[in-house]
Scaffold this active site. Structure first.
Site, short mmCIF file in Angstrom:
data_model
loop_
_atom_site.label_atom_id
_atom_site.label_comp_id
_atom_site.label_asym_id
_atom_site.label_seq_id
_atom_site.Cartn_x
_atom_site.Cartn_y
_atom_site.Cartn_z
N ARG A 1 -0.37 -0.42 15.88
CA ARG A 1 -1.04 0.69 15.20
C ARG A 1 -1.62 1.66 16.24
O ARG A 1 -2.79 1.61 16.57
CB ARG A 1 -2.09 0.15 14.24
CG ARG A 1 -1.47 -0.62 13.07
CD ARG A 1 -2.51 -1.18 12.14
NE ARG A 1 -1.90 -1.91 11.03
CZ ARG A 1 -2.56 -2.48 10.05
NH1 ARG A 1 -3.90 -2.42 10.01
NH2 ARG A 1 -1.92 -3.12 9.08
N GLU B 1 0.83 -1.20 0.00
CA GLU B 1 0.00 0.00 0.00
C GLU B 1 0.87 1.25 0.00
O GLU B 1 1.67 1.46 0.91
CB GLU B 1 -0.93 -0.03 1.21
CG GLU B 1 -1.90 -1.20 1.15
CD GLU B 1 -2.57 -1.50 2.46
OE1 GLU B 1 -3.72 -1.99 2.42
OE2 GLU B 1 -1.97 -1.27 3.52
N ARG C 1 4.21 1.16 2.02
CA ARG C 1 4.19 0.18 3.12
C ARG C 1 5.22 -0.89 2.80
O ARG C 1 5.18 -1.51 1.73
CB ARG C 1 2.79 -0.42 3.23
CG ARG C 1 2.68 -1.63 4.14
CD ARG C 1 1.22 -2.06 4.26
NE ARG C 1 1.08 -3.36 4.91
CZ ARG C 1 -0.06 -3.79 5.47
NH1 ARG C 1 -1.13 -3.02 5.45
NH2 ARG C 1 -0.12 -4.98 6.02
#
Length: 350
Positions: free
Chosen positions: A285, A209, A225
């Site tokens: 995250r 990504e 990514r």
């Protein structure tokens, strides 16, 4: 909280994309994951939220891509997801790209999509467009045959957003899995306002990504990514992705926990700045942070960073310029599926 778990009877909303139209309308796109939080394959459609007042209020959600019961198979086997959105800055047309998965129930599309060109064999690269500021949308447009190598297992957009270059070229970040199932980030682009599309070469193996910006010299910067974890990979191209060059900050400047991120260019008082957002951590995250670069992405000083959500979320984000003084960010936060926030640029220029 733009979208929350169970809004409109939908289990989960994920994968934010956000743009500002030529008329100043904010257009947010995302996955409508009707039955659960899992990725394709499932009953997934593309949703749109629209705001004409800079994000103060939002119109009711619209479904803009839904493949229905195509090919005699139910909705659960015709999911479409991972949207990316761009505005053609010359014509005003708004484009949304998404990946359509057909068949293979109960499997993850990332692994179930195989070589070939037909929907039964491989996932399809789909577009829809709006020529009336996001009010109505075209039927899905399939461009798989224009950009996919039949040997590849998969080709899809980099979720988030695309750009219009200064010369009018439309560019979406993209990714493909080659014949060895190795993923590569790249770009797809159109020089005729979306009539035809071409694809670049892979920038770097084991990247997925990505997001793209055009630098001052017309070079494209692809921020990716990197599935190795720890930090983002950054490459540049001056020939629309035929060849790529590693940027000096690649795998050094921007830490990540393996996640999607956002990268945009914002003009303020006659100067272009780069803005980057992601979970600012290598652990998980968490710590959604916006960072600003005054030097085309060469440095990202701590002084020009803003923590907006310290908690743990799913971590995807997408930014847009609302006006000269303000940016907007749509992100998967710790408090809701999709959170919208306005940020003053002066808060990043400390």
């Amino acid at each position: 909280m733009l979208r929350q778990h169970n809004d409109d009877g939908v289990h989960t909303y994920r994968i934010p994309g956000l743009v500002t139209s030529k008329k100043g309308t904010l257009l947010a796109v995302y996955d409508i994951r009707r039955n659960g939080a899992v990725d394709l394959q499932e009953d997934v459609d593309i949703g749109l939220s629209r705001s004409t007042d800079g994000g103060a209020t939002w119109e009711p959600m619209k479904v803009i891509m839904d493949m229905g019961e195509w090919g005699g198979l139910p909705n659960e086997q015709n999911g479409i997801g991972d949207p990316s959105v761009l505005v053609d800055e010359e014509t005003g047309t708004i484009w949304v790209a998404a990946v359509w998965a057909h068949g293979h129930p109960g499997e993850r599309n990332w692994w179930a999509s195989k070589p070939g060109m037909t929907p039964l064999e491989t996932s399809q690269f789909m577009l829809t467009k709006s020529e009336d500021d996001g009010l109505t949308w075209s039927k899905p447009i399939n461009i798989t045959s224009q950009i996919k190598d039949p040997k590849w297992h998969l080709v899809l957009q980099g979720p988030g957003k695309g750009i219009t270059m200064k010369d009018g070229t439309l560019v979406f970040p993209a990714q493909f899995k080659d014949e060895a199932e190795m993923p590569h980030s790249t770009v797809i682009y159109s020089r005729d306002h979306g009539i035809t599309w071409q694809i670049g070469a892979g920038a770097k193996p084991n990247t997925t990504e990505s997001q793209v910006v055009e630098l001052e010299d017309g070079v494209l910067m692809l921020n990716m990514r990197d599935n190795r974890g720890g930090s983002r990979s950054v490459y540049t191209t001056s020939d629309m992705g035929r060849t790529w060059k590693e940027h000096r900050t690649s795998r050094k400047a921007l830490q990540e926990p393996v996640c999607m991120a956002s990268l945009i260019k914002h003009r303020y008082k006659g100067k272009d700045y780069l803005l980057f957002s992601n979970p600012n951590s290598i652990e998980k995250r968490e710590k959604m942070t916006i960072k600003l670069s005054k030097d085309q992405g060469d440095t990202w000083p701590e002084l020009n960073q803003l923590l907006i959500d310290e908690g743990v979320g799913r971590g995807y984000s997408c930014m847009t310029s609302i006006d000269e003084e303000t940016i907007g960010i749509l992100y998967e936060g710790s408090q809701a599926d999709l959170v919208f926030q306005r940020i003053k640029i002066k808060d990043l220029l400390r």
